[in-house]
Design a protein around this motif. Structure first.
Motif, PDB file in Angstrom:
ATOM      1  N   TYR A  62       0.836  -1.199   0.000  1.00  0.00           N
ATOM      2  CA  TYR A  62       0.000   0.000   0.000  1.00  0.00           C
ATOM      3  C   TYR A  62       0.870   1.248   0.000  1.00  0.00           C
ATOM      4  O   TYR A  62       0.595   2.211  -0.708  1.00  0.00           O
ATOM      5  CB  TYR A  62      -0.948  -0.002   1.200  1.00  0.00           C
ATOM      6  N   TRP A  63       1.948   1.245   0.780  1.00  0.00           N
ATOM      7  CA  TRP A  63       2.872   2.384   0.828  1.00  0.00           C
ATOM      8  C   TRP A  63       3.479   2.628  -0.547  1.00  0.00           C
ATOM      9  O   TRP A  63       3.600   3.767  -0.986  1.00  0.00           O
ATOM     10  CB  TRP A  63       3.955   2.109   1.859  1.00  0.00           C
ATOM     11  N   GLN A  64       3.863   1.557  -1.250  1.00  0.00           N
ATOM     12  CA  GLN A  64       4.404   1.713  -2.598  1.00  0.00           C
ATOM     13  C   GLN A  64       3.368   2.329  -3.528  1.00  0.00           C
ATOM     14  O   GLN A  64       3.698   3.135  -4.389  1.00  0.00           O
ATOM     15  CB  GLN A  64       4.843   0.367  -3.170  1.00  0.00           C
ATOM     16  N   TYR A  65       2.110   1.949  -3.367  1.00  0.00           N
ATOM     17  CA  TYR A  65       1.045   2.449  -4.230  1.00  0.00           C
ATOM     18  C   TYR A  65       0.784   3.938  -4.011  1.00  0.00           C
ATOM     19  O   TYR A  65       0.655   4.701  -4.960  1.00  0.00           O
ATOM     20  CB  TYR A  65      -0.231   1.642  -3.990  1.00  0.00           C
ATOM     21  N   ILE A  66       0.728   4.368  -2.744  1.00  0.00           N
ATOM     22  CA  ILE A  66       0.369   5.763  -2.477  1.00  0.00           C
ATOM     23  C   ILE A  66       1.558   6.711  -2.527  1.00  0.00           C
ATOM     24  O   ILE A  66       1.372   7.916  -2.629  1.00  0.00           O
ATOM     25  CB  ILE A  66      -0.342   5.935  -1.120  1.00  0.00           C
ATOM     26  N   GLN A  67       2.761   6.211  -2.460  1.00  0.00           N
ATOM     27  CA  GLN A  67       3.945   7.071  -2.414  1.00  0.00           C
ATOM     28  C   GLN A  67       4.615   7.192  -3.777  1.00  0.00           C
ATOM     29  O   GLN A  67       5.818   7.041  -3.896  1.00  0.00           O
ATOM     30  CB  GLN A  67       4.941   6.539  -1.385  1.00  0.00           C
ATOM     31  N   GLN A  68       3.838   7.437  -4.803  1.00  0.00           N
ATOM     32  CA  GLN A  68       4.433   7.667  -6.104  1.00  0.00           C
ATOM     33  C   GLN A  68       4.998   9.083  -6.129  1.00  0.00           C
ATOM     34  O   GLN A  68       4.521   9.962  -5.420  1.00  0.00           O
ATOM     35  CB  GLN A  68       3.401   7.466  -7.200  1.00  0.00           C
ATOM     36  N   SER A  69       6.006   9.281  -6.954  1.00  0.00           N
ATOM     37  CA  SER A  69       6.643  10.590  -6.988  1.00  0.00           C
ATOM     38  C   SER A  69       5.675  11.649  -7.519  1.00  0.00           C
ATOM     39  O   SER A  69       4.881  11.384  -8.414  1.00  0.00           O
ATOM     40  CB  SER A  69       7.916  10.544  -7.831  1.00  0.00           C
ATOM     41  N   GLN A  70       5.742  12.815  -6.948  1.00  0.00           N
ATOM     42  CA  GLN A  70       4.917  13.949  -7.328  1.00  0.00           C
ATOM     43  C   GLN A  70       5.830  15.046  -7.856  1.00  0.00           C
ATOM     44  O   GLN A  70       6.968  15.182  -7.405  1.00  0.00           O
ATOM     45  CB  GLN A  70       4.149  14.489  -6.119  1.00  0.00           C
ATOM     46  N   GLN A  71       5.319  15.817  -8.803  1.00  0.00           N
ATOM     47  CA  GLN A  71       6.072  16.953  -9.320  1.00  0.00           C
ATOM     48  C   GLN A  71       5.277  18.216  -9.035  1.00  0.00           C
ATOM     49  O   GLN A  71       4.081  18.280  -9.295  1.00  0.00           O
ATOM     50  CB  GLN A  71       6.290  16.817 -10.826  1.00  0.00           C
ATOM     51  N   GLN A  87      -3.425   7.056 -14.577  1.00  0.00           N
ATOM     52  CA  GLN A  87      -3.263   5.625 -14.382  1.00  0.00           C
ATOM     53  C   GLN A  87      -3.316   4.863 -15.707  1.00  0.00           C
ATOM     54  O   GLN A  87      -2.610   3.894 -15.902  1.00  0.00           O
ATOM     55  CB  GLN A  87      -4.365   5.081 -13.464  1.00  0.00           C
ATOM     56  N   LYS A  88      -4.168   5.276 -16.631  1.00  0.00           N
ATOM     57  CA  LYS A  88      -4.346   4.532 -17.880  1.00  0.00           C
ATOM     58  C   LYS A  88      -3.236   4.825 -18.882  1.00  0.00           C
ATOM     59  O   LYS A  88      -2.830   3.971 -19.641  1.00  0.00           O
ATOM     60  CB  LYS A  88      -5.699   4.868 -18.494  1.00  0.00           C
ATOM     61  N   GLU A  89      -2.744   6.042 -18.889  1.00  0.00           N
ATOM     62  CA  GLU A  89      -1.734   6.439 -19.858  1.00  0.00           C
ATOM     63  C   GLU A  89      -0.455   6.812 -19.126  1.00  0.00           C
ATOM     64  O   GLU A  89      -0.469   7.160 -17.964  1.00  0.00           O
ATOM     65  CB  GLU A  89      -2.249   7.631 -20.675  1.00  0.00           C
ATOM     66  N   GLU A  90       0.632   6.766 -19.816  1.00  0.00           N
ATOM     67  CA  GLU A  90       1.932   7.068 -19.217  1.00  0.00           C
ATOM     68  C   GLU A  90       2.322   8.532 -19.410  1.00  0.00           C
ATOM     69  O   GLU A  90       3.493   8.842 -19.548  1.00  0.00           O
ATOM     70  CB  GLU A  90       3.005   6.153 -19.820  1.00  0.00           C
ATOM     71  N   GLN A  91       1.357   9.435 -19.423  1.00  0.00           N
ATOM     72  CA  GLN A  91       1.678  10.843 -19.632  1.00  0.00           C
ATOM     73  C   GLN A  91       1.307  11.661 -18.394  1.00  0.00           C
ATOM     74  O   GLN A  91       0.465  11.278 -17.603  1.00  0.00           O
ATOM     75  CB  GLN A  91       0.942  11.372 -20.860  1.00  0.00           C
ATOM     76  N   LEU A  92       1.973  12.775 -18.264  1.00  0.00           N
ATOM     77  CA  LEU A  92       1.735  13.669 -17.134  1.00  0.00           C
ATOM     78  C   LEU A  92       0.734  14.744 -17.524  1.00  0.00           C
ATOM     79  O   LEU A  92       0.767  15.249 -18.641  1.00  0.00           O
ATOM     80  CB  LEU A  92       3.039  14.326 -16.686  1.00  0.00           C
ATOM     81  N   THR A  93      -0.135  15.081 -16.590  1.00  0.00           N
ATOM     82  CA  THR A  93      -1.054  16.194 -16.799  1.00  0.00           C
ATOM     83  C   THR A  93      -0.798  17.212 -15.702  1.00  0.00           C
ATOM     84  O   THR A  93      -0.685  16.869 -14.535  1.00  0.00           O
ATOM     85  CB  THR A  93      -2.528  15.733 -16.747  1.00  0.00           C
ATOM     86  N   GLY A  94      -0.684  18.460 -16.090  1.00  0.00           N
ATOM     87  CA  GLY A  94      -0.422  19.532 -15.130  1.00  0.00           C
ATOM     88  C   GLY A  94      -1.706  20.229 -14.728  1.00  0.00           C
ATOM     89  O   GLY A  94      -2.530  20.567 -15.571  1.00  0.00           O
ATOM     90  N   LEU A  95      -1.870  20.423 -13.442  1.00  0.00           N
ATOM     91  CA  LEU A  95      -3.034  21.121 -12.910  1.00  0.00           C
ATOM     92  C   LEU A  95      -2.575  22.388 -12.206  1.00  0.00           C
ATOM     93  O   LEU A  95      -1.627  22.364 -11.421  1.00  0.00           O
ATOM     94  CB  LEU A  95      -3.774  20.245 -11.895  1.00  0.00           C
TER      95      LEU A  95
END
Length: 150
Positions: A62-71, A87-95
C-alpha cells in the motif's frame, strides 16, 4: 531571491518506518490480549506471526502504491502547477493549484492540501527524506511566502 522552483518528490522511508512501528505496537497489544485468554503459547505464536507478516507485507504494498513521486512547479509569482501521472496512460497532466488553508508548513513536515480549478483537493505529505535538504528548505520557504502573500 526568487521563490520559483521545480521539485520531484520520492517515497518517504520515514513514513514507512513510522507506519511499521505503529503496526508493531498494535500487534504487541493483540499479543498481550491473546496471552491473557489462552495458555497455548504455540497457537499464539502462529497467529501472531501470520498476522504480523501479512500485515507488514500488505502495508508495504500500500505504501508503494500511495507514495508515487509527485512533481510540483512554483513560478516566481507564486502560481503552482501539480503534475499528475494518469493511471491509464503514461503521460503527465499539469493542474494549476493553489494552497488551501488546511495546509501545515512545519520545519520538518509539510502537509499540503492543494486545490485545483474544479475544487478537487490533492494531498501531499512531504517529509525531509522526500527531497534533498536544500530542496526541502527552498520548498518550505516558497510555501511560507505563498501562504503569506496568496
Amino acid at each position: 531571491m526568487t521563490i520559483a522552483l521545480h521539485i520531484v518528490t520520492r517515497a518517504s522511508r520515514l513514513l514507512l518506518l513510522a507506519g511499521f512501528c505503529m503496526l508493531l505496537l498494535v500487534h504487541l497489544s493483540v499479543l498481550l490480549l491473546l496471552r491473557l485468554g489462552t495458555d497455548s503459547l504455540m497457537l499464539i505464536g502462529i497467529v501472531f506471526a501470520c498476522s504480523f507478516f501479512s500485515t507488514f507485507y500488505l502495508s508495504f504494498k500500500y505504501w508503494q502504491y500511495i507514495q508515487q513521486s509527485q512533481q510540483l512547479s512554483i513560478s516566481a509569482t507564486g502560481e503552482m502547477i501539480l503534475c499528475l501521472e494518469s493511471q491509464k496512460e503514461e503521460q503527465l497532466t499539469g493542474l494549476s493549484v493553489h494552497l488551501s488553508h488546511k495546509s501545515r508548513i512545519w520545519p520538518y513536515f509539510l502537509s499540503l492540501f492543494l486545490v485545483d480549478e474544479l475544487g478537487k483537493e490533492h494531498k501531499l505529505l512531504i517529509l525531509p527524506d522526500s527531497l534533498s535538504p536544500a530542496a526541502f528548505r527552498s520548498l518550505r520557504v516558497s510555501l511560507i511566502w505563498i501562504s503569506q502573500h496568496g
